[in-house]
Design an enzyme around this catalytic site. Sequence first.
Site, mmCIF file in Angstrom:
data_model
loop_
_atom_site.group_PDB
_atom_site.id
_atom_site.type_symbol
_atom_site.label_atom_id
_atom_site.label_comp_id
_atom_site.label_asym_id
_atom_site.label_seq_id
_atom_site.Cartn_x
_atom_site.Cartn_y
_atom_site.Cartn_z
ATOM 1 N N HIS A 132 0.876 -1.317 0.095
ATOM 2 C CA HIS A 132 -0.116 0.028 -0.134
ATOM 3 C C HIS A 132 1.003 1.269 0.012
ATOM 4 O O HIS A 132 0.643 2.000 0.931
ATOM 5 C CB HIS A 132 -0.957 -0.100 1.137
ATOM 6 C CG HIS A 132 -2.051 0.693 0.997
ATOM 7 N ND1 HIS A 132 -3.542 0.431 1.286
ATOM 8 C CD2 HIS A 132 -2.066 2.179 0.753
ATOM 9 C CE1 HIS A 132 -4.348 1.262 1.153
ATOM 10 N NE2 HIS A 132 -3.700 2.553 0.838
ATOM 11 N N ASN B 214 -2.161 -2.403 -3.571
ATOM 12 C CA ASN B 214 -3.297 -1.543 -3.595
ATOM 13 C C ASN B 214 -3.212 -0.513 -4.542
ATOM 14 O O ASN B 214 -2.396 0.084 -4.486
ATOM 15 C CB ASN B 214 -3.479 -0.877 -1.832
ATOM 16 C CG ASN B 214 -4.604 0.098 -1.914
ATOM 17 O OD1 ASN B 214 -5.435 -0.159 -1.686
ATOM 18 N ND2 ASN B 214 -4.151 1.366 -1.878
ATOM 19 N N GLU B 215 -4.205 -0.419 -5.346
ATOM 20 C CA GLU B 215 -4.566 0.529 -6.333
ATOM 21 C C GLU B 215 -3.112 1.016 -7.015
ATOM 22 O O GLU B 215 -2.524 2.089 -6.928
ATOM 23 C CB GLU B 215 -4.716 2.066 -5.578
ATOM 24 C CG GLU B 215 -6.112 1.807 -4.855
ATOM 25 C CD GLU B 215 -6.576 3.016 -3.959
ATOM 26 O OE1 GLU B 215 -5.792 4.079 -4.153
ATOM 27 O OE2 GLU B 215 -7.786 3.304 -3.609
ATOM 28 N N TYR C 192 -14.831 6.133 -4.962
ATOM 29 C CA TYR C 192 -14.871 7.082 -4.155
ATOM 30 C C TYR C 192 -15.927 8.146 -5.003
ATOM 31 O O TYR C 192 -16.792 8.924 -4.181
ATOM 32 C CB TYR C 192 -13.650 7.719 -3.956
ATOM 33 C CG TYR C 192 -12.842 7.055 -2.511
ATOM 34 C CD1 TYR C 192 -13.061 7.345 -1.166
ATOM 35 C CD2 TYR C 192 -12.069 6.071 -2.927
ATOM 36 C CE1 TYR C 192 -12.637 6.552 -0.407
ATOM 37 C CE2 TYR C 192 -11.319 5.284 -1.714
ATOM 38 C CZ TYR C 192 -11.558 5.732 -0.738
ATOM 39 O OH TYR C 192 -11.302 4.599 0.343
ATOM 40 N N GLU D 203 -12.472 -0.536 -0.255
ATOM 41 C CA GLU D 203 -12.674 0.686 0.398
ATOM 42 C C GLU D 203 -13.716 1.453 -0.296
ATOM 43 O O GLU D 203 -13.993 1.651 -1.458
ATOM 44 C CB GLU D 203 -11.382 1.530 -0.224
ATOM 45 C CG GLU D 203 -10.058 1.162 0.674
ATOM 46 C CD GLU D 203 -9.004 2.100 0.135
ATOM 47 O OE1 GLU D 203 -9.059 3.309 -0.166
ATOM 48 O OE2 GLU D 203 -7.889 1.601 0.309
ATOM 49 N N TRP E 206 -13.876 2.865 4.394
ATOM 50 C CA TRP E 206 -12.531 3.497 4.538
ATOM 51 C C TRP E 206 -12.961 4.826 5.209
ATOM 52 O O TRP E 206 -13.492 5.601 4.730
ATOM 53 C CB TRP E 206 -11.635 3.842 3.164
ATOM 54 C CG TRP E 206 -10.451 4.408 3.335
ATOM 55 C CD1 TRP E 206 -10.338 5.927 3.619
ATOM 56 C CD2 TRP E 206 -9.151 3.912 3.748
ATOM 57 N NE1 TRP E 206 -8.940 6.132 3.878
ATOM 58 C CE2 TRP E 206 -8.342 4.921 3.855
ATOM 59 C CE3 TRP E 206 -8.784 2.717 3.866
ATOM 60 C CZ2 TRP E 206 -6.893 4.531 4.372
ATOM 61 C CZ3 TRP E 206 -7.500 2.399 3.910
ATOM 62 C CH2 TRP E 206 -6.655 3.353 4.405
ATOM 63 N N GLU F 149 -3.785 11.377 5.123
ATOM 64 C CA GLU F 149 -4.606 11.330 3.696
ATOM 65 C C GLU F 149 -3.241 11.810 2.752
ATOM 66 O O GLU F 149 -3.547 12.586 1.921
ATOM 67 C CB GLU F 149 -5.577 11.925 3.817
ATOM 68 C CG GLU F 149 -6.354 12.127 2.436
ATOM 69 C CD GLU F 149 -6.868 10.579 1.676
ATOM 70 O OE1 GLU F 149 -6.736 9.639 2.480
ATOM 71 O OE2 GLU F 149 -6.720 10.490 0.321
ATOM 72 N N TRP F 150 -2.081 11.035 2.884
ATOM 73 C CA TRP F 150 -1.095 11.228 1.730
ATOM 74 C C TRP F 150 -0.983 12.767 1.360
ATOM 75 O O TRP F 150 -0.622 13.501 2.184
ATOM 76 C CB TRP F 150 -1.674 10.462 0.348
ATOM 77 C CG TRP F 150 -1.907 9.213 0.728
ATOM 78 C CD1 TRP F 150 -2.946 8.480 0.533
ATOM 79 C CD2 TRP F 150 -1.088 8.066 1.197
ATOM 80 N NE1 TRP F 150 -2.978 7.059 1.095
ATOM 81 C CE2 TRP F 150 -1.808 6.806 1.407
ATOM 82 C CE3 TRP F 150 0.371 7.970 1.394
ATOM 83 C CZ2 TRP F 150 -1.385 5.652 1.841
ATOM 84 C CZ3 TRP F 150 1.039 6.931 1.867
ATOM 85 C CH2 TRP F 150 0.051 5.584 1.863
HETATM 86 O O1 IFM Z 1 -6.697 7.127 1.665
HETATM 87 C C1 IFM Z 1 -6.603 6.523 0.733
HETATM 88 C C2 IFM Z 1 -6.228 5.314 0.703
HETATM 89 O O2 IFM Z 1 -4.911 4.998 1.142
HETATM 90 C C3 IFM Z 1 -6.135 4.557 -0.722
HETATM 91 N N1 IFM Z 1 -7.429 4.663 -1.389
HETATM 92 C C4 IFM Z 1 -8.260 5.890 -1.204
HETATM 93 C C5 IFM Z 1 -8.136 6.478 0.053
HETATM 94 C C6 IFM Z 1 -8.954 8.007 0.135
HETATM 95 O O3 IFM Z 1 -8.028 8.774 -0.582
#
Ligand code: IFM
Length: 471
Positions: A148, A192-193, A321, A377, A423, A430-431
Amino acid sequence: MIHDATIAPTDPHAGSAATSQPDAFTPPADSSLWRKDFLLGAATASYQIEGAIHEDGRLPSIWDTFSATPGKVVGGQTGEFACDHYHRWESDLDLLTQLNFEAYRLSIAWPRVMDEAGRPNAKGIDFYKRLLGRLKEKGLKTFVTLYHWDLPQHLEDRGGWLNRDTAYRLADYADLTSRKLTGQVDSWATLNEPWCSAYLGYAEGRHAPGRTNGRYATQAMHHLLLGHGLSVQALRANDPRSQKGLVANFGRGTANSEHPADQRAAHLFEVQHNAWVLDPLLKGSYPEDLFELWPGTEPLVLEGDMETISVSMDFLGANYYFRSNVKSDGAHGFTEVPLEGVERTQLGWEVNPDGLRDLLIGFNRTYANLPPVYITENGMASDDAVVGGRVDDSQRIAFLKRHMAAVDEAIKAGVDIRGYFVWSLLDNFEWAYGYAPRFGVVHVDYDTQQRTIKHSGELIAKFLAERRARG
Ligand code: IFM
């Protein structure tokens, strides 16, 4: 400053089956979400919650480097302390029980469990052993993501995901963790993603490692997916009883007009967000349209790579999302045209549950071999505050309810969906946006590290208690 955590009093069991009243969250009686075999859980990720980046032999990661680089993260914030979960994991896992969740999705920090030579770091592995052991004692299903986004910095120094060798290092990491944690993991996700790793990390530079070249993005994606395929082989050999899959983020793109150019733009948006990942996994090839969008960016693919990448998966994790409205940019791409008058979250993301339903139904039609899906998520950021000991997050309550209804619609339309993870369990890092966006069903006060279950968490707990009581 970090002090001891206390959990604000709450009564998650309020509203038993006997006393249940309709509320703003509980799904209708005919919803598939009442099915006992539909799993409900919460998700987190290592760098976003753990903190303790210098402890017990953890190596630096690309997110340590990126977030320490001025201008990369809002307010210069980093994951150095985050939710201090590395020290508070036991009480954080108690929150899962208080909320009546049945499953927990977490990620392992690669730089915590392996040294530069690929040898195990006993202290790091022990952390996850204890954590997974406790989850099993609590009777929760464990969904573990290997990657991740916290790539060890020493691998980035050798080219990161642009270096084919990184795919093999991911497989080594999968091999090591699955040997050490066999029997403790119900479900492994390799990545992840990958879209975020490849596109945000290598084309846009909004994520670590912060590179900005479209050509890099397609090559990085290829190596990520190759690493996925190689890792599945290792996981299958070491831990045959667990499920193996991959978690991807999906984007819904709708056209700004009926004009064929705008319709094409919406199609290309979804190719870039979805087919770029799903076609290689499920069809064994990259979508040709991708290279119409980004001419000349075909990655270097060696013989046998696509067979490795399209290894069969036991599940697909879907993260969703928002929806994006797009028009043609006049050449061969798309431009986003934000719609007016639609509901948005703290991050400006459009609330659009239909997008989730439509994507799931569309994937089921497009890919005959679509494996069972988990929504790994879904959730939203809001600027939540504790007032008088409570957190009123009514927008989140409606958001979750509507998205769960969309999942139910997709199930009723024939998509094999086995579970849903909110999530996130906790507000977290948050990155590139730092700590301001709060995605948790549990509020975190970053000064005191106090956790407070939000109203959404209370209602989820009530629903899950009712579900359990029905047997
Ligand atoms: O916080 C992130 C997560 O790490 C990965 N998917 C999207 C989330 C919200 O932006």
